[in-house]
Scaffold this motif. Structure first.
Motif, PDB file in Angstrom:
ATOM      1  N   ARG B   5     -21.261  -6.961 -71.999  1.00 17.26           N
ATOM      2  CA  ARG B   5     -20.637  -7.098 -70.683  1.00 17.26           C
ATOM      3  C   ARG B   5     -21.084  -8.412 -70.074  1.00 17.26           C
ATOM      4  N   PHE B   6     -20.116  -9.265 -69.806  1.00 17.04           N
ATOM      5  CA  PHE B   6     -20.431 -10.583 -69.285  1.00 17.04           C
ATOM      6  C   PHE B   6     -19.938 -10.732 -67.857  1.00 17.04           C
ATOM      7  N   VAL B   7     -20.627 -11.593 -67.116  1.00 18.44           N
ATOM      8  CA  VAL B   7     -20.086 -12.016 -65.836  1.00 18.44           C
ATOM      9  C   VAL B   7     -19.035 -13.061 -66.159  1.00 18.44           C
ATOM     10  N   GLU B   8     -17.791 -12.769 -65.855  1.00 19.49           N
ATOM     11  CA  GLU B   8     -16.718 -13.731 -66.100  1.00 19.49           C
ATOM     12  C   GLU B   8     -15.607 -13.440 -65.111  1.00 19.49           C
ATOM     13  N   ASP B  29     -14.649 -15.309 -58.790  1.00 14.65           N
ATOM     14  CA  ASP B  29     -15.230 -16.635 -58.971  1.00 14.65           C
ATOM     15  C   ASP B  29     -16.733 -16.470 -58.977  1.00 14.65           C
ATOM     16  N   VAL B  30     -17.397 -17.406 -59.636  1.00 16.09           N
ATOM     17  CA  VAL B  30     -18.861 -17.366 -59.658  1.00 16.09           C
ATOM     18  C   VAL B  30     -19.376 -18.445 -58.722  1.00 16.09           C
ATOM     19  N   PHE B  50     -25.396 -10.526 -57.637  1.00 13.21           N
ATOM     20  CA  PHE B  50     -25.260  -9.739 -58.868  1.00 13.21           C
ATOM     21  C   PHE B  50     -26.149  -8.512 -58.860  1.00 13.21           C
ATOM     22  N   LEU B  55     -21.875  -4.214 -63.918  1.00 18.79           N
ATOM     23  CA  LEU B  55     -20.699  -4.630 -64.677  1.00 18.79           C
ATOM     24  C   LEU B  55     -20.159  -3.463 -65.487  1.00 18.79           C
TER      25      LEU B  55
END
Lengths: 178, 134
Positions: B5-8, B29-30, B50, B55
């Motif tokens: 699981r990625f932050v994207e 958006d990051v 975060f 996620l």
């Protein structure tokens, strides 16, 4: 996203009219302070350095808070500052990614305090600007410019959903993977 | 174990702390290493740390910082709501909500149902035991 410690104010002031000069020039300044009283004080601090006028022979014509127009876009903020360290004055340019200018300024103050032990009174903001992606200088901000940004959260401690549910002791070790 | 699981942009996450607790949001958006701009149907776009997000496995196809209507269209196309409610995590949360919303009569009904189920199970178990002994 709420409360900022530092608010941006526009302060307009001038010297009091005298017989010699009954229409003194008005000067406007945009500065950051925690409240209006401090903003007015900071205004006189700067104006004293630039013109021959003090709070006792001057008047504030207007002070308004400047609010951020759009809170929903991330921007790169470049902040030019002049700060006093233990050994002298230095100029600095810092970049921050944030959604609002006030947030970026708050980040700047906390970073200066942590990295350089410089407190609020010793920092003067020369200039702030939103910097487009191509002109950013710091790698730390440039790494977030990619359209396909992707990274895992490697240390994921799940907290109790409210502070009331917090306990000093836990029955089992937390699972911090994801 | 590699990360799955990625932050994207487009990652669906669950808010696990704060005012929006329990709502599904999409990372739009990051902002930087610790914060993301997050948006969902029925909420204003805002930034979230975060630490407040968990996620999920669901990801939708959006460009960076899309307009609200494109975001909602993409959420429909990605079938986020159904995927979430079918996932075991989503199901657990639904069950938790139902249990929390029970009144005493509901709990009484659940008790009766459990007793009924356990009598059936125990009868079968007794039959099997007798066969095993024989």
């Amino acid at each position: 996203m709420g409360q900022f410690r530092f608010h941006q104010y526009q302060v307009v002031g001038r010297a009091l009219p005298t017989e010699k000069d009954d229409k003194p020039k008005a000067y406007r300044m945009k500065l950051w302070a925690t409240n209006e009283v401090r903003a007015k004080s900071k205004f006189w601090y700067f104006l004293r350095k630039l013109k021959k006028v003090k709070k006792s022979n001057g008047q504030i014509l207007a002070i308004n808070e400047i609010y951020e127009k759009k809170l929903t876009i991330t921007e790169n903020y470049g902040i030019w500052l002049r700060y006093q360290s233990r050994t002298g004055y230095h100029n600095m340019y810092k970049e921050f990614r944030d959604t609002t200018l006030n947030g970026a300024v708050e980040q700047m103050y906390t970073e200066m305090a942590s990295r350089h032990r410089v407190r609020f009174p010793c920092i003067q903001i020369i200039k702030t600007a939103t910097v487009p992606d191509e002109l950013c200088k710091r790698d730390n901000t440039k790494q977030f410019h990619s359209e396909n940004i992707k990274f895992p959260l490697i240390f994921k401690k799940v907290r109790p959903s409210s502070r009331k549910l917090k306990t000093t002791y836990k029955a089992s070790r937390p699972n911090i993977f994801k | 174990m590699p990360f799955k699981r990625f932050v994207e942009i487009g990652r669906v996450a669950l808010v696990n702390y704060g005012k929006d607790y329990g709502s599904l949001v999409v990372i739009v958006d990051v902002v930087d290493q610790n914060r993301a701009l997050v948006d969902g149907p029925g909420m204003v776009r805002h930034q979230v740390n975060f630490k407040r997000l968990s996620l999920t496995d669901i990801k939708i196809d959006i460009k960076r910082s899309p307009k609200k209507k494109f975001l909602i269209a993409a959420m429909e196309a990605g079938d986020v709501k159904n995927k979430w409610e079918k996932s075991s995590w989503g199901k657990k949360l639904i069950v938790q909500k139902r249990r929390a919303a029970m009144n005493d009569f509901d709990r009484f009904k659940v008790m009766l149902a459990r007793i009924k189920r356990s009598t059936v199970v125990n009868q079968e178990l007794a039959k099997l035991k007798k066969e095993a002994k024989a």
